[in-house]
Motif scaffolding. Structure first.
Motif, PDB file in Angstrom:
ATOM      1  N   PHE A 103      43.399  51.852  22.581  1.00 26.37           N
ATOM      2  CA  PHE A 103      43.536  53.283  22.843  1.00 26.37           C
ATOM      3  C   PHE A 103      42.542  54.105  22.044  1.00 26.37           C
ATOM      4  O   PHE A 103      42.655  55.316  21.954  1.00 26.37           O
ATOM      5  N   GLY A 104      41.576  53.433  21.455  1.00 24.73           N
ATOM      6  CA  GLY A 104      40.540  54.116  20.696  1.00 24.73           C
ATOM      7  C   GLY A 104      39.613  53.093  20.071  1.00 24.73           C
ATOM      8  O   GLY A 104      39.901  51.902  20.059  1.00 24.73           O
ATOM      9  N   GLU A 107      37.661  60.426  28.333  1.00 23.24           N
ATOM     10  CA  GLU A 107      38.228  60.037  29.621  1.00 23.24           C
ATOM     11  C   GLU A 107      38.638  58.553  29.631  1.00 23.24           C
ATOM     12  O   GLU A 107      39.671  58.190  30.177  1.00 23.24           O
ATOM     13  N   LEU A 108      37.830  57.708  29.006  1.00 26.41           N
ATOM     14  CA  LEU A 108      38.133  56.285  28.945  1.00 26.41           C
ATOM     15  C   LEU A 108      39.504  56.036  28.339  1.00 26.41           C
ATOM     16  O   LEU A 108      40.338  55.330  28.911  1.00 26.41           O
ATOM     17  N   TYR A 109      39.779  56.637  27.182  1.00 21.85           N
ATOM     18  CA  TYR A 109      41.042  56.389  26.497  1.00 21.85           C
ATOM     19  C   TYR A 109      42.199  57.135  27.151  1.00 21.85           C
ATOM     20  O   TYR A 109      43.328  56.648  27.155  1.00 21.85           O
ATOM     21  N   LEU A 110      41.948  58.296  27.718  1.00 20.81           N
ATOM     22  CA  LEU A 110      43.000  58.989  28.468  1.00 20.81           C
ATOM     23  C   LEU A 110      43.459  58.136  29.648  1.00 20.81           C
ATOM     24  O   LEU A 110      44.654  58.015  29.923  1.00 20.81           O
TER      25      LEU A 110
END
Length: 64
Positions: free
Chosen positions: A8-9, A34-37
Protein backbone atom coordinates in the motif's frame (compact mmCIF):
# COMPACT_ATOMS: atom_id res chain seq x y z
CA UNK A 1 13.55 2.13 -2.69
CA UNK A 2 12.34 -1.42 -2.77
CA UNK A 3 9.55 -2.22 -5.21
CA UNK A 4 6.63 -3.91 -3.46
CA UNK A 5 4.28 -5.51 -5.90
CA UNK A 6 1.16 -5.65 -3.72
CA UNK A 7 1.88 -3.15 -0.95
CA UNK A 8 0.00 0.00 0.00
CA UNK A 9 3.04 2.23 -0.31
CA UNK A 10 6.74 2.25 -1.13
CA UNK A 11 9.33 0.62 1.13
CA UNK A 12 12.60 2.45 1.81
CA UNK A 13 15.77 0.91 3.18
CA UNK A 14 17.58 4.21 3.54
CA UNK A 15 16.64 7.30 5.52
CA UNK A 16 17.29 9.78 2.70
CA UNK A 17 14.89 8.02 0.36
CA UNK A 18 12.18 8.11 3.01
CA UNK A 19 12.81 11.79 3.72
CA UNK A 20 12.55 12.61 0.00
CA UNK A 21 9.27 10.68 -0.22
CA UNK A 22 7.81 12.51 2.79
CA UNK A 23 8.76 15.84 1.21
CA UNK A 24 7.08 14.82 -2.07
CA UNK A 25 3.96 13.72 -0.19
CA UNK A 26 3.85 17.03 1.71
CA UNK A 27 4.00 18.94 -1.59
CA UNK A 28 0.93 16.94 -2.70
CA UNK A 29 -0.88 17.61 0.62
CA UNK A 30 -0.26 13.94 1.48
CA UNK A 31 -2.64 12.78 -1.25
CA UNK A 32 -1.87 9.19 -2.18
CA UNK A 33 -0.92 8.23 -5.71
CA UNK A 34 -3.36 6.57 -8.08
CA UNK A 35 -1.40 3.31 -7.91
CA UNK A 36 -1.85 2.93 -4.15
CA UNK A 37 -5.42 4.24 -4.14
CA UNK A 38 -6.32 1.53 -6.65
CA UNK A 39 -4.62 -1.13 -4.52
CA UNK A 40 -6.63 -0.01 -1.48
CA UNK A 41 -9.89 -0.21 -3.43
CA UNK A 42 -9.06 -3.64 -4.83
CA UNK A 43 -8.03 -5.07 -1.44
CA UNK A 44 -10.70 -3.76 0.93
CA UNK A 45 -14.34 -4.81 0.54
CA UNK A 46 -15.61 -1.50 1.88
CA UNK A 47 -13.84 1.72 1.03
CA UNK A 48 -15.58 4.48 2.92
CA UNK A 49 -15.38 6.53 6.11
CA UNK A 50 -17.42 4.18 8.33
CA UNK A 51 -14.65 1.82 9.49
CA UNK A 52 -14.56 3.10 13.06
CA UNK A 53 -18.32 2.80 13.38
CA UNK A 54 -18.28 -0.79 12.08
CA UNK A 55 -15.49 -1.72 14.47
CA UNK A 56 -17.31 -0.16 17.40
CA UNK A 57 -20.55 -1.98 16.55
CA UNK A 58 -18.75 -5.33 16.17
CA UNK A 59 -17.07 -4.97 19.57
CA UNK A 60 -20.31 -3.82 21.19
CA UNK A 61 -22.16 -6.90 19.85
CA UNK A 62 -19.59 -9.29 21.32
CA UNK A 63 -19.11 -7.56 24.71
CA UNK A 64 -22.36 -5.97 25.82
Amino acid sequence: MQIVRYGFGPVYNEEQGLMNYIEQMAQRSFANTELYLNRHKEFFDLYDTENSKRNYEAVKERWP
